[in-house]
Design an enzyme around this catalytic site. Structure first.
Site, PDB file in Angstrom:
ATOM      1  N   CYS A  13       0.905  -1.317   0.079  1.00  0.00           N
ATOM      2  CA  CYS A  13      -0.001  -0.039   0.083  1.00  0.00           C
ATOM      3  C   CYS A  13       0.892   1.146  -0.017  1.00  0.00           C
ATOM      4  O   CYS A  13       1.615   1.445   0.980  1.00  0.00           O
ATOM      5  CB  CYS A  13      -0.838   0.028   1.095  1.00  0.00           C
ATOM      6  SG  CYS A  13      -1.962   1.517   1.209  1.00  0.00           S
ATOM      7  N   GLY A  14       0.927   1.833  -1.167  1.00  0.00           N
ATOM      8  CA  GLY A  14       1.878   3.254  -1.259  1.00  0.00           C
ATOM      9  C   GLY A  14       1.161   4.213  -0.305  1.00  0.00           C
ATOM     10  O   GLY A  14       2.237   5.101   0.110  1.00  0.00           O
ATOM     11  N   HIS A  15       0.122   4.580  -0.277  1.00  0.00           N
ATOM     12  CA  HIS A  15      -0.379   5.642   0.501  1.00  0.00           C
ATOM     13  C   HIS A  15      -0.236   5.412   2.046  1.00  0.00           C
ATOM     14  O   HIS A  15       0.259   6.313   2.566  1.00  0.00           O
ATOM     15  CB  HIS A  15      -1.877   6.035   0.336  1.00  0.00           C
ATOM     16  CG  HIS A  15      -2.739   5.298   1.397  1.00  0.00           C
ATOM     17  ND1 HIS A  15      -3.347   3.874   1.167  1.00  0.00           N
ATOM     18  CD2 HIS A  15      -3.184   5.717   2.425  1.00  0.00           C
ATOM     19  CE1 HIS A  15      -4.167   3.734   2.246  1.00  0.00           C
ATOM     20  NE2 HIS A  15      -4.141   4.690   3.007  1.00  0.00           N
ATOM     21  N   ASP A  67     -10.320   3.812  -3.483  1.00  0.00           N
ATOM     22  CA  ASP A  67      -9.021   4.495  -2.964  1.00  0.00           C
ATOM     23  C   ASP A  67      -9.212   6.145  -3.117  1.00  0.00           C
ATOM     24  O   ASP A  67      -9.578   6.401  -4.396  1.00  0.00           O
ATOM     25  CB  ASP A  67      -7.784   3.999  -3.783  1.00  0.00           C
ATOM     26  CG  ASP A  67      -6.452   4.584  -3.001  1.00  0.00           C
ATOM     27  OD1 ASP A  67      -6.352   5.615  -2.178  1.00  0.00           O
ATOM     28  OD2 ASP A  67      -5.489   4.056  -3.290  1.00  0.00           O
ATOM     29  N   GLY A  89      -0.845   4.647  -4.508  1.00  0.00           N
ATOM     30  CA  GLY A  89       0.858   4.403  -4.449  1.00  0.00           C
ATOM     31  C   GLY A  89       1.208   3.111  -5.332  1.00  0.00           C
ATOM     32  O   GLY A  89       2.015   3.271  -6.207  1.00  0.00           O
ATOM     33  N   SER A  90       0.725   2.054  -4.885  1.00  0.00           N
ATOM     34  CA  SER A  90       1.006   0.965  -5.625  1.00  0.00           C
ATOM     35  C   SER A  90       0.602   0.682  -7.030  1.00  0.00           C
ATOM     36  O   SER A  90       1.161   0.332  -7.954  1.00  0.00           O
ATOM     37  CB  SER A  90       0.692  -0.464  -4.908  1.00  0.00           C
ATOM     38  OG  SER A  90      -0.769  -0.491  -4.640  1.00  0.00           O
TER      39      SER A  90
END
Length: 354
Positions: free
Chosen positions: A104-106, A269, A274-275
């Site tokens: 999870c990028g965020h 989202d 991010g991903s």
């Protein structure tokens, strides 16, 4: 007029169930609920083993924090655990409305700030402009770079992804009720199907959110049924996480390109994902639409928030040609809370409305 109410005690609750203390943040509008205390020990020799253990034995923690009445169907969370990797400052298990994400990028952008501010990493030198936070995610080790003043975070955070690669391009999938649609499938710590919303008769910038969710979910289910996902490192990572609908603007441009990600159980989202940005950069690089170190901006059609991304170097993932992607974004704190359970509450473990 009465003065401010002070409550020096916890409300009545099951004494055998510790309160779950959390810090809440958001990145580009996408929430992150970080567990500080109250989660039982997550057992396992590796992070992926801990992920399996939590799914099998501690899923009530996820449900209590993600579901109503304490959360909502689009809530997102993180449980911090020890990592077996010597270079990691912390390990993390990601929570969503369906289960446990691989990346999870965020959340990484938010956890970079959190780790520095809460003393989970060594204090950087007094003149440092950035602090390094190595976060062990289920997909692998992700390096976050946190702008700082002393031991406090400030400004945006950036991270370097695990190797991101393309699994399939121009895959023709039969989507019930929508006909045959061409999609790309790429990995940025999680696997996503990518399709221009226009191919589904929608404008990603102006369509109703319910219509976007329905279309993306239909694509996800069709791809799951018609395409076998595999990952060279672990079967734990071999699943389609969701579908990202785009504006179709994949050729390099200085203007932002817009997308929306629908993942897990129709979870939306709020950030540019991010991903997803990682995987989309890998896809654009694979197609020759982007060069190394060319920065693109990605905008969420839900909130208008923006992440930037660029491929910083080539890499390998098994036999796949891959790239390491840098993603940048801004996270903010929103509050703290302690959540309790009363022993006679029939909805103690939460519920979701659909």
């Amino acid at each position: 007029m009465a003065g401010p109410l002070t409550v020096p005690w916890m409300p009545p609750h099951d004494p055998g169930t510790p309160a779950l203390s959390v810090v809440d943040m958001h990145t580009g509008g996408e929430p992150l609920r970080i567990v500080l205390a109250g989660c039982p020990e997550v057992v396992g020799p590796t992070l992926l083993a801990k992920r399996r253990y939590m799914r099998q034995h501690l899923d009530h923690v996820r449900r209590r924090l993600m579901f109503e009445p304490r959360g909502h169907r689009d809530m997102y969370g993180a449980v911090l655990v020890p990592s077996e990797l010597p270079d990691a400052h912390l390990g993390v298990l990601f929570l969503n409305n369906e289960g446990y994400s691989s990346m999870c990028g965020h959340a990484v952008l938010a956890l970079g700030r959190f780790a520095l501010d809460f003393g989970l990493v060594p204090a950087p030198p007094s003149d440092a402009q950035e602090a390094l936070v190595n976060i062990h995610c289920p997909c692998g080790l992700v390096a976050a770079f946190v702008e700082c003043e002393g031991c406090r975070s400030r400004g945006p955070v950036r991270f370097h992804s695990v190797p991101a690669f393309v699994l399939a391009t121009d895959f023709l999938v039969d989507v019930p009720g929508r006909g045959k649609v061409v999609v790309d499938i790429a990995y940025g710590g999680a696997f996503y199907a990518f399709v221009s919303a226009e191919k589904l008769g929608l404008d990603v910038c102006s369509a109703k959110m319910g219509d976007l969710v329905a279309a993306a979910s239909a694509v996800t289910e069709a791809v799951k049924a018609q395409f076998k996902i595999s990952h060279p490192d672990s079967e734990d990572l071999a699943f389609l996480y969701g579908t990202i609908l785009t504006d179709g603007k994949d050729t390099y441009n200085e203007e932002p390109t817009t997308n929306i990600c629908v993942f897990a159980d129709e979870q939306v989202d709020r950030s540019p994902t991010g991903s997803g940005v990682t995987a989309r950069i890998a896809l654009q690089y694979h197609k020759g639409l982007l060069e190394l170190n060319q920065t693109r901006a990605f905008k969420s059609s839900a909130t208008g928030s923006v992440f930037t991304g660029k491929a910083v170097r080539e890499a390998k993932c098994g036999d796949f040609k891959a790239v390491i992607v840098e993603v940048s974004g801004q996270a903010h704190y929103t509050g703290t809370a302690s959540f309790i359970v009363e022993d006679d509450d029939p909805l103690r473990d939460g519920f979701l409305l659909k």
